[in-house]
Enzyme design. Structure first.
Site, PDB file in Angstrom:
ATOM      1  N   GLY A   1       0.809  -1.207   0.000  1.00  0.00           N
ATOM      2  CA  GLY A   1       0.000   0.000   0.000  1.00  0.00           C
ATOM      3  C   GLY A   1       0.847   1.263   0.000  1.00  0.00           C
ATOM      4  N   THR A   2       1.951   1.229   0.726  1.00  0.00           N
ATOM      5  CA  THR A   2       2.812   2.422   0.816  1.00  0.00           C
ATOM      6  C   THR A   2       3.338   2.801  -0.567  1.00  0.00           C
ATOM      7  OG1 THR A   2       3.434   1.890   3.078  1.00  0.00           O
ATOM      8  CG2 THR A   2       4.943   3.319   1.853  1.00  0.00           C
TER       9      THR A   2
ATOM     10  N   ASN B   1      -7.783   3.620   8.948  1.00  0.00           N
ATOM     11  CA  ASN B   1      -7.144   2.491   9.609  1.00  0.00           C
ATOM     12  C   ASN B   1      -7.292   2.525  11.125  1.00  0.00           C
ATOM     13  OD1 ASN B   1      -5.427   4.691   8.527  1.00  0.00           O
ATOM     14  ND2 ASN B   1      -3.929   3.917   9.982  1.00  0.00           N
TER      15      ASN B   1
ATOM     16  N   GLN C   1      -7.602  -0.344   3.663  1.00  0.00           N
ATOM     17  CA  GLN C   1      -8.349  -0.951   4.779  1.00  0.00           C
ATOM     18  C   GLN C   1      -9.749  -1.391   4.360  1.00  0.00           C
ATOM     19  OE1 GLN C   1      -7.361  -1.892   7.710  1.00  0.00           O
ATOM     20  NE2 GLN C   1      -5.390  -0.864   7.887  1.00  0.00           N
TER      21      GLN C   1
ATOM     22  N   SER D   1      -3.644  -3.284  -0.612  1.00  0.00           N
ATOM     23  CA  SER D   1      -2.539  -3.996   0.028  1.00  0.00           C
ATOM     24  C   SER D   1      -3.002  -5.392   0.418  1.00  0.00           C
ATOM     25  CB  SER D   1      -2.089  -3.218   1.273  1.00  0.00           C
ATOM     26  OG  SER D   1      -1.085  -3.941   1.952  1.00  0.00           O
ATOM     27  N   ALA D   2      -2.184  -6.402   0.111  1.00  0.00           N
ATOM     28  CA  ALA D   2      -2.613  -7.794   0.305  1.00  0.00           C
ATOM     29  C   ALA D   2      -2.743  -8.180   1.771  1.00  0.00           C
ATOM     30  CB  ALA D   2      -1.621  -8.730  -0.390  1.00  0.00           C
ATOM     31  N   HIS D   3      -1.846  -7.641   2.631  1.00  0.00           N
ATOM     32  CA  HIS D   3      -1.827  -8.172   4.004  1.00  0.00           C
ATOM     33  C   HIS D   3      -2.960  -7.650   4.876  1.00  0.00           C
ATOM     34  CE1 HIS D   3       0.347  -4.882   6.430  1.00  0.00           C
ATOM     35  NE2 HIS D   3       0.454  -4.428   5.201  1.00  0.00           N
TER      36      HIS D   3
ATOM     37  N   THR E   1      11.430  -7.407 -11.547  1.00  0.00           N
ATOM     38  CA  THR E   1      10.814  -8.731 -11.729  1.00  0.00           C
ATOM     39  C   THR E   1       9.691  -8.900 -10.717  1.00  0.00           C
ATOM     40  OG1 THR E   1      12.898  -9.619 -12.521  1.00  0.00           O
ATOM     41  CG2 THR E   1      11.280 -11.223 -11.697  1.00  0.00           C
TER      42      THR E   1
ATOM     43  N   CYS F   1       1.251   1.247  13.031  1.00  0.00           N
ATOM     44  CA  CYS F   1       1.354   0.398  11.853  1.00  0.00           C
ATOM     45  C   CYS F   1       2.812   0.107  11.553  1.00  0.00           C
ATOM     46  CB  CYS F   1       0.692   1.107  10.678  1.00  0.00           C
ATOM     47  SG  CYS F   1       0.422   0.081   9.262  1.00  0.00           S
TER      48      CYS F   1
HETATM   49  N1  PLP Z   1      -2.906   2.833   3.857  1.00  0.00           N
HETATM   50  C1  PLP Z   1      -3.573   2.469   4.955  1.00  0.00           C
HETATM   51  C2  PLP Z   1      -4.925   3.056   5.209  1.00  0.00           C
HETATM   52  C3  PLP Z   1      -3.027   1.549   5.838  1.00  0.00           C
HETATM   53  O1  PLP Z   1      -3.696   1.191   6.936  1.00  0.00           O
HETATM   54  C4  PLP Z   1      -1.736   1.032   5.569  1.00  0.00           C
HETATM   55  C5  PLP Z   1      -1.082   0.100   6.519  1.00  0.00           C
HETATM   56  O2  PLP Z   1      -1.509  -0.022   7.644  1.00  0.00           O
HETATM   57  C6  PLP Z   1      -1.090   1.432   4.391  1.00  0.00           C
HETATM   58  C7  PLP Z   1      -1.693   2.342   3.560  1.00  0.00           C
HETATM   59  C8  PLP Z   1       0.272   0.908   4.024  1.00  0.00           C
HETATM   60  O3  PLP Z   1       0.157  -0.367   3.446  1.00  0.00           O
HETATM   61  P1  PLP Z   1       1.427  -1.366   3.427  1.00  0.00           P
HETATM   62  O4  PLP Z   1       1.591  -1.844   4.833  1.00  0.00           O
HETATM   63  O5  PLP Z   1       1.027  -2.453   2.490  1.00  0.00           O
HETATM   64  O6  PLP Z   1       2.579  -0.585   2.933  1.00  0.00           O
END
Ligand code: PLP
Length: 375
Positions: free
Chosen positions: A71-72, A140, A168, A188-190, A226, A313
């Site tokens: 996500g970042t 989040n 989220q 974001s997958a996790h 890759t 986070c």
């Molecule tokens: N955006 C939101 C709203 C999130 O809660 C988070 C992670 O907690 C992220 C972005 C970042 O995602 P990632 O952990 O996959 O980099």
């Protein structure tokens, strides 16, 4: 060992077993997805199948999906790559949006964390052709859901683009890029039962995007490197499970609502942030006035309950929540914890939390009384 009540799903939700299985299979796939031989073509098929699954979860076309490291990266790619100079962000965005560029202007939110649409309109002015508006779908920390359609209407009305961090929200509530009308959307997958370190940016048709990772030209020249085949495969499988699993959230929502009812009944001094806003079914953000969030988190940890304080986070950082501060929480912001439920949550986990949290309040109260008597 007793089961730990894991109530920190917004930080990372456990990998689903079907995801772990398919990732193990993916590790055995030989070949680089860019190679033209049969091994390469097989690897490519795995990637493209995952792309279709991720796209389907959010109503996008597969070719609109750019896989990233999470996500970042998706947020950074959207904000830095879209070519807009003026960036407006809601005051409650994730740090990966707030920190993507210097000089982003913050759009205020109300006491429940919902964006002030009048303020947005004023900030947009009459010409948004050089502007990007970043508005997350669900927060989040509080789970509060933003009125994206209204945001898009105002932004597009003056020619601004809209980026939506749906990290989220995706998999927990229905997300459809076309219905929302956003130009860019991060995943974001996790956060949906997939692995850490993989995500995607969904890029609307005709939206310009300049890559900042350059090299081999993968991902239609939008993100070189890759592809992370096991991770992407796991992401695709998690998206598939999420796509077919929406009805399960109503049970989780009942558990969350029960937790909040118990909190209101037994700890009336507690505050529940964002409670009047539409929210994710999984999330509650609570304060125990006068007790720092970190103290609560540590006491709960000792009692076998995992939650987080503020927006914890990233690695163990404990800073006052900018989200709660923007909502006008004042000193309560430092006394808040986030309890986030997920696909593994059972009633006994909520019970365990309530017992430990109310127990902590009772112990602290008794200690205070004893100190007052001794003085
Ligand atoms: N955006 C939101 C709203 C999130 O809660 C988070 C992670 O907690 C992220 C972005 C970042 O995602 P990632 O952990 O996959 O980099």
């Amino acid at each position: 060992m007793a089961r730990v009540a894991y109530l920190d799903h917004n930080a990372t939700t456990p990998v689903r077993p079907e995801v772990a299985r398919v990732m193990a299979d993916a590790l055995a796939v030989i070949g680089n997805p860019s190679s033209v031989h049969a091994y390469g073509r097989t690897a490519r098929r795995w990637i493209e199948e995952a792309r279709e699954r991720a796209a389907r979860l959010v109503g996008a076309l597969p070719e609109q999906v750019v896989f990233t490291s999470g996500g970042t990266e998706a947020n950074n790619l959207a904000i830095r790559g879209c070519g807009r100079e003026r960036i407006l962000v809601s005051a409650v965005e994730h740090d990966s949006v707030l920190g993507a560029v210097d000089g982003a202007e913050r759009i205020p939110v109300d006491g429940d964390g919902v964006v002030d649409l009048d303020a947005l309109e004023r900030m947009l002015g009459g010409d948004g052709s050089g502007t990007l508006v970043c508005m997350m779908l669900a927060n989040n920390e509080t789970g509060a859901i933003q009125p994206l359609r209204n945001v898009v209407e105002r932004a597009h009305g003056v020619g601004a683009l809209v980026h939506c961090d749906a990290v989220q929200a995706a998999g927990k509530i229905a997300v459809d890029v076309t219905a929302l009308g956003v130009d860019l959307l991060s995943l974001s997958a996790h956060k949906m039962g997939g692995p850490q370190g993989v995500g995607a940016l969904v890029v609307g048709d005709g939206v310009p995007l300049t890559a900042f990772l350059r090299g081999g030209g993968q991902e239609r020249r939008r993100r070189s490197g890759t592809e992370n085949l096991p991770g992407i495969t796991g992401f695709g499988r998690a998206a598939e499970s999420a796509f077919h699993g929406f009805e399960a959230w109503s049970e989780i929502e009942e558990l969350r609502d029960w937790l909040e009812r118990e909190v209101r009944g037994t700890v009336p001094e507690a505050r529940i942030f964002g409670e009047r806003a539409p929210r994710l079914p999984t999330t509650t953000c609570l304060s125990m006035p006068g007790v720092p969030g970190e103290t609560q988190v540590m006491a709960l940890d000792l009692a076998g309950v995992a939650v987080s304080a503020g927006s914890a986070c990233s690695s163990g950082k404990v800073a006052e929540s900018h989200v709660l501060s923007a909502m006008g929480a004042g000193s309560d912001a430092g006394c808040a914890i986030r309890v986030s439920l997920g696909w593994t949550t059972r009633a006994e986990d909520v019970d365990r939390f309530l017992e430990a949290w109310v127990g902590l309040r009772d112990r602290l109260r008794a200690r205070k009384r004893a100190a007052a008597t001794a003085a």
